[in-house]
Design a protein around this motif. Structure first.
Motif, PDB file in Angstrom:
ATOM      1  N   GLN A 263       0.823  -1.208   0.000  1.00 61.46           N
ATOM      2  CA  GLN A 263       0.000   0.000   0.000  1.00 61.46           C
ATOM      3  C   GLN A 263       0.854   1.254   0.000  1.00 61.46           C
ATOM      4  OE1 GLN A 263      -3.762   0.646   2.431  1.00 61.46           O
ATOM      5  NE2 GLN A 263      -2.348   1.912   3.592  1.00 61.46           N
TER       6      GLN A 263
ATOM      7  N   LYS B 148       2.509   1.801  -3.409  1.00 66.11           N
ATOM      8  CA  LYS B 148       1.587   2.340  -4.405  1.00 66.11           C
ATOM      9  C   LYS B 148       1.335   3.823  -4.171  1.00 66.11           C
ATOM     10  CE  LYS B 148      -0.763  -2.057  -5.195  1.00 66.11           C
ATOM     11  NZ  LYS B 148      -1.999  -2.838  -4.952  1.00 66.11           N
ATOM     12  N   GLU B 149       1.196   4.201  -2.899  1.00 64.57           N
ATOM     13  CA  GLU B 149       0.930   5.604  -2.588  1.00 64.57           C
ATOM     14  C   GLU B 149       2.097   6.489  -3.003  1.00 64.57           C
ATOM     15  OE1 GLU B 149      -0.044   8.479   1.279  1.00 64.57           O
ATOM     16  OE2 GLU B 149      -0.093   6.295   1.480  1.00 64.57           O
ATOM     17  N   GLN B 150       3.316   6.059  -2.673  1.00 58.40           N
ATOM     18  CA  GLN B 150       4.460   6.891  -3.020  1.00 58.40           C
ATOM     19  C   GLN B 150       4.666   6.949  -4.528  1.00 58.40           C
ATOM     20  OE1 GLN B 150       8.852   6.064  -2.040  1.00 58.40           O
ATOM     21  NE2 GLN B 150       8.257   7.717  -0.665  1.00 58.40           N
ATOM     22  N   VAL B 151       4.514   5.812  -5.191  1.00 55.30           N
ATOM     23  CA  VAL B 151       4.692   5.790  -6.640  1.00 55.30           C
ATOM     24  C   VAL B 151       3.657   6.680  -7.325  1.00 55.30           C
ATOM     25  CG1 VAL B 151       4.525   4.327  -8.698  1.00 55.30           C
ATOM     26  CG2 VAL B 151       5.836   3.552  -6.722  1.00 55.30           C
ATOM     27  N   SER B 152       2.423   6.663  -6.821  1.00 57.34           N
ATOM     28  CA  SER B 152       1.353   7.423  -7.473  1.00 57.34           C
ATOM     29  C   SER B 152       1.451   8.918  -7.211  1.00 57.34           C
ATOM     30  CB  SER B 152      -0.017   6.917  -7.002  1.00 57.34           C
ATOM     31  OG  SER B 152      -0.214   7.191  -5.627  1.00 57.34           O
ATOM     32  N   THR B 153       2.138   9.327  -6.147  1.00 56.55           N
ATOM     33  CA  THR B 153       2.201  10.749  -5.811  1.00 56.55           C
ATOM     34  C   THR B 153       3.553  11.387  -6.128  1.00 56.55           C
ATOM     35  OG1 THR B 153       2.840  10.211  -3.521  1.00 56.55           O
ATOM     36  CG2 THR B 153       0.492  10.511  -3.975  1.00 56.55           C
TER      37      THR B 153
ATOM     38  N   GLU C  85       6.656  -2.208  -6.995  1.00 55.90           N
ATOM     39  CA  GLU C  85       6.086  -0.883  -7.221  1.00 55.90           C
ATOM     40  C   GLU C  85       7.143   0.104  -7.714  1.00 55.90           C
ATOM     41  OE1 GLU C  85       2.988  -0.167  -7.190  1.00 55.90           O
ATOM     42  OE2 GLU C  85       2.316  -2.092  -6.426  1.00 55.90           O
TER      43      GLU C  85
ATOM     44  N   ALA D 298       7.887   1.660 -11.906  1.00 53.19           N
ATOM     45  CA  ALA D 298       7.910   3.096 -12.211  1.00 53.19           C
ATOM     46  C   ALA D 298       9.261   3.511 -12.781  1.00 53.19           C
ATOM     47  CB  ALA D 298       7.602   3.898 -10.952  1.00 53.19           C
TER      48      ALA D 298
END
Length: 221
Positions: A85, A88-93, A142, A146
């Motif tokens: 989780q 995913k949060e760090q990759v998405s932001t 993750e 990226a």
């Protein structure tokens, strides 16, 4: 103390504890699950996998310990989900071109305000053979995906995984082994060397932004 007990009572009631209470509603279940994940991430980052207990995590989340096993099955599965989780949060932001430097600076700022909790969880848990495989897999997938997107090379995935292995090795040497001079080196100095070399491993595509906004020592403009 009173607040924690009150919250635990609410969760037991919502979760169908003995006594004939109503089953937990789906929305409440999602909120409780998210609260457990946040608490687990904080406790794992502070203490590492082995020292963190389900009791500690339940107390931090304000829930009954039974809910943790109900939602996640085991402490090891809980750690793997925290890692997935947070990754995913760090990759998405984080813009992909900044991802490696952001993670690197998080490792170098270990314990400070800019410390990266995701890598702190990994680094403090890596000594546990029980936790390591899921942790490595959740963290690496993750980030590597990226980073691989930045490369136009046929072996971009391999290059990205090599970059991740380097990042985690730096973290282990600085945070866990504490080998000098790396352990006390200035973050800017470490970033200057590492990001210069990263430009060869994962070169930015034409027109891409520089990985850092500052001119790195030894790098020609």
């Amino acid at each position: 103390m009173d607040g924690g007990e009150h919250t635990q009572g609410q969760d037991r009631s919502a979760g169908g504890a003995p006594g004939g209470e109503e089953p937990q509603r789906p929305r409440d279940a999602r909120e409780t699950r998210a609260r457990i994940l946040r608490a687990a991430g904080a406790v794992f980052a502070e203490r590492g996998y082995d020292a963190a207990t389900v009791r500690d995590i339940a107390a931090r989340a304000g829930v009954n310990q039974a809910l943790i096993f109900r939602y996640f099955g085991s402490k090891k599965a809980l750690l793997a989900e925290v890692m997935a989780q947070d990754g995913k949060e760090q990759v998405s932001t984080t813009p992909p071109e900044r991802l490696f430097e952001t993670a690197l600076r998080g490792v170098l700022a270990e314990g400070g305000a800019d410390a990266d909790r995701l890598l702190a969880v990994y680094l403090r848990s890596i000594g546990s053979a029980d936790a390591a495989p899921e942790t490595v897999r959740a963290l690496g997938e993750e980030y590597a995906a990226a980073l691989a997107a930045l490369s136009e090379a046929d072996d971009g995935t391999l290059r990205a995984q090599l970059a991740m292995a380097w990042l985690l090795g730096i973290g282990l040497m600085r945070v866990v082994v504490r080998q000098e001079p790396l352990a006390s080196a200035e973050p800017d100095a470490v970033c200057a060397h590492v990001l210069t070399a990263l430009d060869r491993l994962l070169p930015m595509p034409p027109g891409g932004e520089a990985r850092t906004g500052e001119q790195r020592p030894g790098v020609r403009s």
